[in-house]
Design an enzyme around this catalytic site. Structure first.
Site, PDB file in Angstrom:
ATOM      1  N   TYR A 123      31.201  13.331  -0.609  1.00 36.49           N
ATOM      2  CA  TYR A 123      30.907  12.607   0.505  1.00 36.49           C
ATOM      3  C   TYR A 123      32.103  12.129   1.163  1.00 36.49           C
ATOM      4  O   TYR A 123      31.928  11.497   2.123  1.00 36.49           O
ATOM      5  CB  TYR A 123      29.804  11.675   0.097  1.00 36.49           C
ATOM      6  CG  TYR A 123      28.405  11.850  -0.233  1.00 36.49           C
ATOM      7  CD1 TYR A 123      28.144  13.078  -0.502  1.00 36.49           C
ATOM      8  CD2 TYR A 123      27.501  10.905  -0.637  1.00 36.49           C
ATOM      9  CE1 TYR A 123      26.864  13.624  -0.918  1.00 36.49           C
ATOM     10  CE2 TYR A 123      26.094  11.242  -0.755  1.00 36.49           C
ATOM     11  CZ  TYR A 123      25.838  12.722  -1.066  1.00 36.49           C
ATOM     12  OH  TYR A 123      24.587  13.023  -1.463  1.00 36.49           O
ATOM     13  N   LYS A 172      30.389  15.899 -14.605  1.00 35.25           N
ATOM     14  CA  LYS A 172      30.068  17.474 -14.781  1.00 35.25           C
ATOM     15  C   LYS A 172      31.709  18.155 -15.087  1.00 35.25           C
ATOM     16  O   LYS A 172      31.940  19.132 -14.346  1.00 35.25           O
ATOM     17  CB  LYS A 172      29.558  18.089 -13.441  1.00 35.25           C
ATOM     18  CG  LYS A 172      29.330  19.446 -13.294  1.00 35.25           C
ATOM     19  CD  LYS A 172      27.746  19.732 -14.198  1.00 35.25           C
ATOM     20  CE  LYS A 172      27.630  21.205 -14.498  1.00 35.25           C
ATOM     21  NZ  LYS A 172      26.442  21.289 -15.420  1.00 35.25           N
ATOM     22  N   ASP A 205      23.392  17.155 -15.678  1.00 33.58           N
ATOM     23  CA  ASP A 205      22.322  17.908 -15.851  1.00 33.58           C
ATOM     24  C   ASP A 205      21.320  17.394 -17.118  1.00 33.58           C
ATOM     25  O   ASP A 205      20.304  17.366 -16.986  1.00 33.58           O
ATOM     26  CB  ASP A 205      22.296  19.448 -15.748  1.00 33.58           C
ATOM     27  CG  ASP A 205      23.534  20.107 -16.230  1.00 33.58           C
ATOM     28  OD1 ASP A 205      24.536  19.027 -16.349  1.00 33.58           O
ATOM     29  OD2 ASP A 205      23.820  21.208 -16.608  1.00 33.58           O
ATOM     30  N   ASP A 229      23.947   9.320  -5.964  1.00 31.92           N
ATOM     31  CA  ASP A 229      22.869   9.418  -4.702  1.00 31.92           C
ATOM     32  C   ASP A 229      21.632   9.989  -5.402  1.00 31.92           C
ATOM     33  O   ASP A 229      20.424   9.502  -5.257  1.00 31.92           O
ATOM     34  CB  ASP A 229      23.448  10.255  -3.555  1.00 31.92           C
ATOM     35  CG  ASP A 229      22.874   9.869  -2.378  1.00 31.92           C
ATOM     36  OD1 ASP A 229      21.592   9.142  -2.292  1.00 31.92           O
ATOM     37  OD2 ASP A 229      22.771  10.734  -1.478  1.00 31.92           O
TER      38      ASP A 229
END
Ligand code: NAD
Length: 336
Positions: A123, A172, A205, A229
């Site tokens: 972002y 990740k 995940d 988010d």
């Protein structure tokens, strides 16, 4: 007397903010609200989504109570939420999701706090097309040592201060070895400074799957901007939905309090939006400025109204015809 910049926002914003302000004013705390505009409403009125007077007000008050702001999809001005977080360096976004006795959700006894890095990651706003045909687009995820150190430290300090037992670092780093790898590496450097708090690492995940299957294993989760988010909408879903979860955006010099949810255009203008999420954002603001007594009064009144289940908006009880304003009046009536 506290001075607070009040931004009612778009969509359901004005209705839930009027409701929340009426409850906060009734709690006995003295606040001078300085109403300003931002988002689509400001674009229409002032031809800019973030007018100078709004920024000046925030620079003065350093405290913002804000309704949701609409951001158009794939076009138009950049998100004003993201712009404000960057302008005032509100680097830490705290999003607590807690079960309520009176809400029949999938799980009980959930108490999870998502702490999201709020100024960098995907972002950061670094996006462009390649070539005049605009068939290729790139968005750059920025992860810095400084930005990561302060959010990881914030998460562990939060855990320590609030008697939490565990911090999960959601990442990740298996695929994004540089950006997410740096985030994880720094978390591993900082975690040993807090031996009293368990540090857990999880790939994002798998974190989502575990949150849905067995959320009780989570306590505080710290993660990068976009993952945070998404995760905080997921955790909202575990405790009764977006109408129930607030968010605090904290920096060294300013703080902004809001709901996790957006402007909900699908229900705007119907007086059915749940005012509790944003009201709980107001409660976080009261605690931030040391007004614990008023914060406790509001929290107990909300608990009572939700336990009774009579004067709640339809997202909590589909058979209910209680409006946003009526729920606020019931909460005021339940304050001791
Ligand atoms: P949303 O959060 O506005 O709505 C998602 C769903 O939750 C909708 O079905 C909505 O009706 C419901 N919902 C949300 N708040 C509710 C409440 N208080 N009571 C009852 N139901 C509620 O998400 P969206 O529709 O994806 O986004 C709409 C707009 O909001 C977009 O422009 C988006 O950019 C913006 N947005 C702003 C913020 C913010 O200001 N912090 C956060 C998220 C989204």
């Amino acid at each position: 007397m506290h001075k607070v910049t009040l931004i009612k926002g778009d969509g359901i914003g004005p209705s839930i903010m009027d409701a929340a302000v009426s409850v906060i004013d009734a709690s006995g705390v003295e606040i001078e609200w300085e109403e300003q505009h931002a988002g689509l409403a400001a674009q229409e009125q002032f031809n800019t989504p973030l007018p100078d007077q709004t920024l000046e007000s925030i620079h003065r008050t350093r405290l913002v109570f804000k309704g949701p702001l609409t951001t158009q999809l794939g076009e138009g001005f950049r998100s004003i939420n993201v712009a404000m977080r960057q302008e005032f360096d509100l680097y830490s976004n705290i999003r607590p999701a807690k079960s309520w006795n009176g809400i029949d959700s999938r799980y009980h006894d959930i108490d999870i706090v998502v702490i999201r890095e709020n100024t960098e990651g995907l972002y950061a706003g670094l996006e462009h097309y390649i070539g005049i045909k605009k068939n290729i687009a790139e968005s750059i995820a920025v992860i810095t040592r400084e930005g990561t150190e302060r959010i990881i430290e914030f998460a562990f300090e939060y855990a320590k201060k609030n008697q939490r037992r565990k911090v999960t670092v959601a990442h990740k780093a298996n695929i994004l070895k540089f950006s997410q790898g740096l985030f994880l590496k720094i978390a591993r450097e900082i975690a040993p400074r807090y031996p009293e708090i368990e540090c857990d690492e999880r790939i994002i995940d798998a974190t989502c799957m575990h949150l849905v299957m067995d959320p009780h294993q989570f306590d505080v989760i710290v993660t990068t901007n976009m993952f945070g988010d998404i995760l905080s909408d997921l955790t909202s879903g575990l405790v009764g939905g977006l109408g129930m979860v607030p968010g605090a955006n904290i920096g060294h010099d300013a703080a902004l309090f809001e709901a996790v949810h957006g402007s909900a255009p699908d229900i705007a203008g119907q007086n059915i939006a749940n005012p509790v999420a944003v009201l709980l954002g107001g409660v976080m603001m009261l605690r931030h400025v040391g007004e614990d007594q008023a914060a406790n009064r509001i929290t107990h009144a909300v608990e009572q109204i939700i336990d009774e289940g009579k004067y709640v908006t339809p997202d909590l009880n589909p058979a209910s015809r209680t409006g946003t304003d009526e729920m606020a009046r019931a909460i005021i009536g339940a304050m001791d």
